[in-house]
Write a protein that holds these residues in place. Structure first.
Motif, PDB file in Angstrom:
ATOM      1  N   PRO A   1      14.317  74.258  18.989  1.00 49.27           N
ATOM      2  CA  PRO A   1      14.508  75.691  19.236  1.00 49.27           C
ATOM      3  C   PRO A   1      15.296  76.405  18.134  1.00 49.27           C
ATOM      4  O   PRO A   1      15.085  77.589  17.889  1.00 49.27           O
ATOM      5  CB  PRO A   1      15.275  75.729  20.558  1.00 49.27           C
ATOM      6  N   ALA A   2      16.155  75.684  17.427  1.00 49.03           N
ATOM      7  CA  ALA A   2      16.930  76.293  16.341  1.00 49.03           C
ATOM      8  C   ALA A   2      16.029  76.697  15.174  1.00 49.03           C
ATOM      9  O   ALA A   2      16.388  77.564  14.374  1.00 49.03           O
ATOM     10  CB  ALA A   2      18.011  75.326  15.858  1.00 49.03           C
ATOM     11  N   GLU A   3      14.843  76.098  15.064  1.00 52.99           N
ATOM     12  CA  GLU A   3      13.920  76.428  13.983  1.00 52.99           C
ATOM     13  C   GLU A   3      12.935  77.532  14.365  1.00 52.99           C
ATOM     14  O   GLU A   3      12.163  77.990  13.530  1.00 52.99           O
ATOM     15  CB  GLU A   3      13.151  75.180  13.564  1.00 52.99           C
ATOM     16  N   CYS A   4      12.957  77.955  15.623  1.00 50.75           N
ATOM     17  CA  CYS A   4      12.053  79.009  16.072  1.00 50.75           C
ATOM     18  C   CYS A   4      12.573  80.366  15.606  1.00 50.75           C
ATOM     19  O   CYS A   4      13.778  80.606  15.594  1.00 50.75           O
ATOM     20  CB  CYS A   4      11.944  79.004  17.592  1.00 50.75           C
ATOM     21  N   SER A   5      11.645  81.247  15.242  1.00 49.02           N
ATOM     22  CA  SER A   5      12.068  82.578  14.830  1.00 49.02           C
ATOM     23  C   SER A   5      12.497  83.415  16.026  1.00 49.02           C
ATOM     24  O   SER A   5      13.272  84.349  15.889  1.00 49.02           O
ATOM     25  CB  SER A   5      10.948  83.285  14.059  1.00 49.02           C
ATOM     26  N   ALA A   6      12.011  83.071  17.211  1.00 47.69           N
ATOM     27  CA  ALA A   6      12.412  83.762  18.434  1.00 47.69           C
ATOM     28  C   ALA A   6      12.046  82.911  19.639  1.00 47.69           C
ATOM     29  O   ALA A   6      11.093  82.153  19.602  1.00 47.69           O
ATOM     30  CB  ALA A   6      11.731  85.114  18.532  1.00 47.69           C
ATOM     31  N   VAL A   7      12.813  83.064  20.671  1.00 47.66           N
ATOM     32  CA  VAL A   7      12.524  82.434  21.946  1.00 47.66           C
ATOM     33  C   VAL A   7      12.622  83.534  22.988  1.00 47.66           C
ATOM     34  O   VAL A   7      13.646  84.189  23.108  1.00 47.66           O
ATOM     35  CB  VAL A   7      13.521  81.296  22.273  1.00 47.66           C
ATOM     36  N   LEU A   8      11.503  83.769  23.671  1.00 51.62           N
ATOM     37  CA  LEU A   8      11.465  84.840  24.665  1.00 51.62           C
ATOM     38  C   LEU A   8      11.415  84.268  26.069  1.00 51.62           C
ATOM     39  O   LEU A   8      10.602  83.379  26.335  1.00 51.62           O
ATOM     40  CB  LEU A   8      10.209  85.701  24.485  1.00 51.62           C
ATOM     41  N   PRO A   9      12.233  84.803  26.961  1.00 54.05           N
ATOM     42  CA  PRO A   9      12.050  84.447  28.364  1.00 54.05           C
ATOM     43  C   PRO A   9      10.672  84.936  28.819  1.00 54.05           C
ATOM     44  O   PRO A   9      10.114  85.880  28.253  1.00 54.05           O
ATOM     45  CB  PRO A   9      13.165  85.208  29.093  1.00 54.05           C
ATOM     46  N   ARG A  10      10.134  84.308  29.831  1.00 61.38           N
ATOM     47  CA  ARG A  10       8.783  84.638  30.296  1.00 61.38           C
ATOM     48  C   ARG A  10       8.614  86.128  30.581  1.00 61.38           C
ATOM     49  O   ARG A  10       7.633  86.744  30.178  1.00 61.38           O
ATOM     50  CB  ARG A  10       8.464  83.816  31.534  1.00 61.38           C
ATOM     51  N   ARG A  11       9.543  86.728  31.294  1.00 63.80           N
ATOM     52  CA  ARG A  11       9.426  88.155  31.629  1.00 63.80           C
ATOM     53  C   ARG A  11       9.432  89.035  30.391  1.00 63.80           C
ATOM     54  O   ARG A  11       8.709  90.028  30.323  1.00 63.80           O
ATOM     55  CB  ARG A  11      10.525  88.579  32.587  1.00 63.80           C
ATOM     56  N   SER A  12      10.232  88.687  29.402  1.00 68.07           N
ATOM     57  CA  SER A  12      10.255  89.454  28.157  1.00 68.07           C
ATOM     58  C   SER A  12       8.928  89.328  27.415  1.00 68.07           C
ATOM     59  O   SER A  12       8.410  90.301  26.875  1.00 68.07           O
ATOM     60  CB  SER A  12      11.397  88.983  27.251  1.00 68.07           C
ATOM     61  N   PHE A  13       8.385  88.112  27.391  1.00 69.56           N
ATOM     62  CA  PHE A  13       7.082  87.895  26.764  1.00 69.56           C
ATOM     63  C   PHE A  13       6.012  88.737  27.452  1.00 69.56           C
ATOM     64  O   PHE A  13       5.234  89.427  26.806  1.00 69.56           O
ATOM     65  CB  PHE A  13       6.702  86.409  26.824  1.00 69.56           C
ATOM     66  N   GLU A  14       5.983  88.670  28.787  1.00 70.23           N
ATOM     67  CA  GLU A  14       4.970  89.414  29.533  1.00 70.23           C
ATOM     68  C   GLU A  14       5.123  90.916  29.360  1.00 70.23           C
ATOM     69  O   GLU A  14       4.138  91.646  29.301  1.00 70.23           O
ATOM     70  CB  GLU A  14       4.989  89.008  31.005  1.00 70.23           C
ATOM     71  N   SER A  15       6.337  91.401  29.227  1.00 74.24           N
ATOM     72  CA  SER A  15       6.564  92.827  28.996  1.00 74.24           C
ATOM     73  C   SER A  15       6.119  93.229  27.590  1.00 74.24           C
ATOM     74  O   SER A  15       5.410  94.221  27.411  1.00 74.24           O
ATOM     75  CB  SER A  15       8.047  93.147  29.194  1.00 74.24           C
ATOM     76  N   ALA A  16       6.499  92.451  26.602  1.00 76.46           N
ATOM     77  CA  ALA A  16       6.172  92.781  25.210  1.00 76.46           C
ATOM     78  C   ALA A  16       4.675  92.679  24.922  1.00 76.46           C
ATOM     79  O   ALA A  16       4.146  93.434  24.107  1.00 76.46           O
ATOM     80  CB  ALA A  16       6.944  91.856  24.259  1.00 76.46           C
ATOM     81  N   PHE A  17       3.994  91.768  25.583  1.00 74.73           N
ATOM     82  CA  PHE A  17       2.581  91.530  25.311  1.00 74.73           C
ATOM     83  C   PHE A  17       1.689  91.910  26.492  1.00 74.73           C
ATOM     84  O   PHE A  17       0.612  91.342  26.681  1.00 74.73           O
ATOM     85  CB  PHE A  17       2.363  90.056  24.937  1.00 74.73           C
ATOM     86  N   SER A  18       2.097  92.896  27.273  1.00 71.49           N
ATOM     87  CA  SER A  18       1.383  93.243  28.505  1.00 71.49           C
ATOM     88  C   SER A  18      -0.083  93.602  28.273  1.00 71.49           C
ATOM     89  O   SER A  18      -0.957  93.160  29.020  1.00 71.49           O
ATOM     90  CB  SER A  18       2.091  94.372  29.240  1.00 71.49           C
ATOM     91  N   LYS A  19      -0.386  94.387  27.271  1.00 67.14           N
ATOM     92  CA  LYS A  19      -1.789  94.756  27.016  1.00 67.14           C
ATOM     93  C   LYS A  19      -2.588  93.555  26.535  1.00 67.14           C
ATOM     94  O   LYS A  19      -3.723  93.355  26.937  1.00 67.14           O
ATOM     95  CB  LYS A  19      -1.892  95.895  25.999  1.00 67.14           C
ATOM     96  N   TYR A  20      -2.027  92.744  25.660  1.00 71.74           N
ATOM     97  CA  TYR A  20      -2.699  91.527  25.191  1.00 71.74           C
ATOM     98  C   TYR A  20      -3.019  90.627  26.381  1.00 71.74           C
ATOM     99  O   TYR A  20      -4.126  90.105  26.507  1.00 71.74           O
ATOM    100  CB  TYR A  20      -1.800  90.808  24.185  1.00 71.74           C
ATOM    101  N   ILE A  21      -2.052  90.468  27.263  1.00 68.49           N
ATOM    102  CA  ILE A  21      -2.239  89.642  28.457  1.00 68.49           C
ATOM    103  C   ILE A  21      -3.337  90.224  29.339  1.00 68.49           C
ATOM    104  O   ILE A  21      -4.213  89.505  29.812  1.00 68.49           O
ATOM    105  CB  ILE A  21      -0.910  89.514  29.235  1.00 68.49           C
ATOM    106  N   GLU A  22      -3.302  91.530  29.522  1.00 67.79           N
ATOM    107  CA  GLU A  22      -4.317  92.194  30.345  1.00 67.79           C
ATOM    108  C   GLU A  22      -5.720  91.941  29.799  1.00 67.79           C
ATOM    109  O   GLU A  22      -6.663  91.707  30.538  1.00 67.79           O
ATOM    110  CB  GLU A  22      -4.034  93.692  30.382  1.00 67.79           C
ATOM    111  N   TRP A  23      -5.860  91.980  28.486  1.00 66.00           N
ATOM    112  CA  TRP A  23      -7.170  91.835  27.854  1.00 66.00           C
ATOM    113  C   TRP A  23      -7.639  90.383  27.757  1.00 66.00           C
ATOM    114  O   TRP A  23      -8.822  90.126  27.574  1.00 66.00           O
ATOM    115  CB  TRP A  23      -7.149  92.428  26.454  1.00 66.00           C
ATOM    116  N   HIS A  24      -6.715  89.418  27.822  1.00 65.12           N
ATOM    117  CA  HIS A  24      -7.064  88.021  27.558  1.00 65.12           C
ATOM    118  C   HIS A  24      -6.854  87.060  28.717  1.00 65.12           C
ATOM    119  O   HIS A  24      -6.979  85.848  28.522  1.00 65.12           O
ATOM    120  CB  HIS A  24      -6.292  87.514  26.335  1.00 65.12           C
ATOM    121  N   THR A  25      -6.537  87.552  29.892  1.00 63.36           N
ATOM    122  CA  THR A  25      -6.405  86.666  31.044  1.00 63.36           C
ATOM    123  C   THR A  25      -7.368  87.122  32.138  1.00 63.36           C
ATOM    124  O   THR A  25      -7.340  88.277  32.544  1.00 63.36           O
ATOM    125  CB  THR A  25      -4.964  86.637  31.593  1.00 63.36           C
ATOM    126  N   PRO A  26      -8.223  86.234  32.599  1.00 61.03           N
ATOM    127  CA  PRO A  26      -9.240  86.621  33.568  1.00 61.03           C
ATOM    128  C   PRO A  26      -8.726  86.815  34.994  1.00 61.03           C
ATOM    129  O   PRO A  26      -9.319  87.548  35.767  1.00 61.03           O
ATOM    130  CB  PRO A  26     -10.238  85.464  33.526  1.00 61.03           C
TER     131      PRO A  26
END
Length: 70
Positions: A25-50
């Protein structure tokens, strides 16, 4: 990204299984909690999850392979 330039989402466990490498994890550029990921990528998720009732991350992680992205 995969060999076709498509975005790939892999869990740390999947990376380890595929490459034998442990994700530090120290080598990752970012670590997002699940809710933060889903908020930041909401449109991507909407378009790519059936199925919005199923786990978003599971759908995104298991759906990607070259040429067969949702």
């Amino acid at each position: 990204m995969d060999e076709c330039g498509q975005v790939m989402l892999l869990s740390a466990e999947s990376v380890h299984q595929l490459t034998g490498e442990q994700v530090d994890p120290a080598e990752c550029s970012a670590v997002l909690p699940r809710r933060s990921f889903e908020s930041a990528f909401s449109k991507y998720i909407e378009w790519h999850t059936p199925d919005p009732s199923n786990c978003t991350l599971h759908q995104l992680c298991s759906a990607w392979s070259c040429g067969s992205a949702p």
